[in-house]
Design a protein around this motif. Structure first.
Motif, PDB file in Angstrom:
ATOM      1  N   TRP A   1       0.837  -1.200   0.000  1.00 46.20           N
ATOM      2  CA  TRP A   1       0.000   0.000   0.000  1.00 46.20           C
ATOM      3  C   TRP A   1       0.872   1.250   0.000  1.00 46.20           C
ATOM      4  CZ3 TRP A   1      -4.639   0.412   3.954  1.00 46.20           C
ATOM      5  CH2 TRP A   1      -5.421   1.539   3.645  1.00 46.20           C
TER       6      TRP A   1
ATOM      7  N   PHE B   1      -5.317   1.750  -3.315  1.00 47.06           N
ATOM      8  CA  PHE B   1      -6.258   1.458  -2.233  1.00 47.06           C
ATOM      9  C   PHE B   1      -7.083   2.694  -1.880  1.00 47.06           C
ATOM     10  CE2 PHE B   1      -3.152  -1.838  -2.079  1.00 47.06           C
ATOM     11  CZ  PHE B   1      -3.782  -2.951  -1.558  1.00 47.06           C
TER      12      PHE B   1
ATOM     13  N   GLU C   1      -8.599   5.267   1.636  1.00 40.34           N
ATOM     14  CA  GLU C   1      -7.722   6.394   1.942  1.00 40.34           C
ATOM     15  C   GLU C   1      -8.520   7.654   2.282  1.00 40.34           C
ATOM     16  OE1 GLU C   1      -4.303   4.638  -1.096  1.00 40.34           O
ATOM     17  OE2 GLU C   1      -5.164   6.616  -1.473  1.00 40.34           O
TER      18      GLU C   1
END
Length: 323
Positions: free
Chosen positions: A191, A293, A297
């Motif tokens: 990530w 992602f 977020e």
């Protein structure tokens, strides 16, 4: 808001079942009058869309939908093959896109009945854009509008291909093994790679990583996620410049959307998909300061609202353009 985990029988594999999470307001899913299905990517199950504090399912329900997220067989709470209980090297990769497309078909049939709708809006993420794209290209009459979020389509990238399957796996698929495992440390590193050395706290709120990964492990025997490796072969096709589906056969209104910092769903590939779509009503959008992602977020609300506007907005000739 009611939440139910359904278990849909697979028509492709009798005896196997697909977990389908359903969330809705009101007395029944049919009360909403419209339904949306979210389809996950290559590694994490459908609970990805229902993380507390950043639940896309909850946002969709608030937007007037009966909202659903499936686990492709081999993921999460769906049927897991016996091969996942032993060492991965003892079996070949499984859960290719064609199997996932069959699962999508089974779930959409169930949703159409439960929500009493003719068509279902569909949102696919990452590898889920391959499976949803393949479904939409072959079964368009059951889809209302289509969202391809963080798409991987066909973009030749030898270095990423090498990193994905390795030197042996590229020539010998069975060398990949049946499945792979991902720890929280590995997930965080993957990530954070989109942030390019920036402070992760600028991109995601405190506690999101831990809440998300705990949820991903809810159906696992240990503190790691197991994911089928058939998807790596699908992704390898795309990274070798070969599309898994005919985007020109998709005639449903379609939104292609990505985070501007996404190093997996790169801009050139997303625009190539946009240009290849057969639909006259198509849109392209990017969300600033968002990674692969993005749905988890800080900029997730911008993504959710962009998709909401597309799904609920009117369609006319002006929709055939980039936002």
């Amino acid at each position: 808001m009611a939440t139910t985990d359904l278990h849909v029988d697979s028509r492709l594999a009798p005896g196997e079942r697909i977990r389908l999470r359903e969330r809705h307001a009101g007395a029944s899913p049919a009360a909403a009058g419209r339904a949306v299905l979210f389809v996950h990517g290559a590694t994490y199950p459908g609970a990805m869309f229902d993380v507390p504090g950043t639940s896309w399912l909850a946002h969709a329900v608030a937007d007037g939908y009966a909202a659903y997220a499936l686990d492709v067989r081999g993921y999460g709470g769906s049927t897991r093959p016996a091969a996942m209980d032993g060492p991965p090297e003892r079996a070949a990769p499984f859960a290719r896109a064609d199997a996932a497309i069959a699962d999508i078909a089974d779930c959409i049939a169930t949703i159409r009945e439960r929500a009493d709708v003719d068509t279902v809006d569909v949102v696919g993420w990452s590898w889920g854009t391959m499976t949803c794209g393949g479904y939409a290209a072959t079964r368009p009459d059951t889809i209302g509008r289509l969202v391809l979020f963080a798409p991987v389509f066909r973009h030749r990238d030898p270095s990423r291909l090498q990193a994905l399957v390795g030197r042996r796996g590229a020539g010998d698929p069975e060398a990949l093994g049946a499945y792979r495992t991902v720890t929280m440390a590995q997930a965080a590193a993957r990530w954070d790679a989109d942030f390019d050395g920036d402070d992760p706290a600028r991109w995601r709120a405190p506690g999101v990583l831990e809440r998300w990964f705990d949820l991903m492990c809810a159906d696992e025997p240990a503190e790691a996620v197991r994911a089928p490796n058939g998807v790596l072969l699908d992704l390898a096709e795309a990274l070798d410049g070969r599309a898994l589906y005919d985007a020109g056969a998709i005639d449903r209104p379609t939104l292609v959307v990505r985070g501007s910092a996404d190093a997996t769903a790169v801009r050139a590939d997303a625009l190539g998909l946009y240009d290849a779509l057969g639909s006259a009503h198509r849109q392209y959008a990017e969300i600033a300061d968002g990674g692969h992602f993005l749905l988890l977020e800080r900029r997730a609300p911008a993504l959710f609202e962009t998709v909401s506007r597309f799904l609920r907005g009117p369609l006319d000739d002006s929709d055939a353009g980039r936002l």
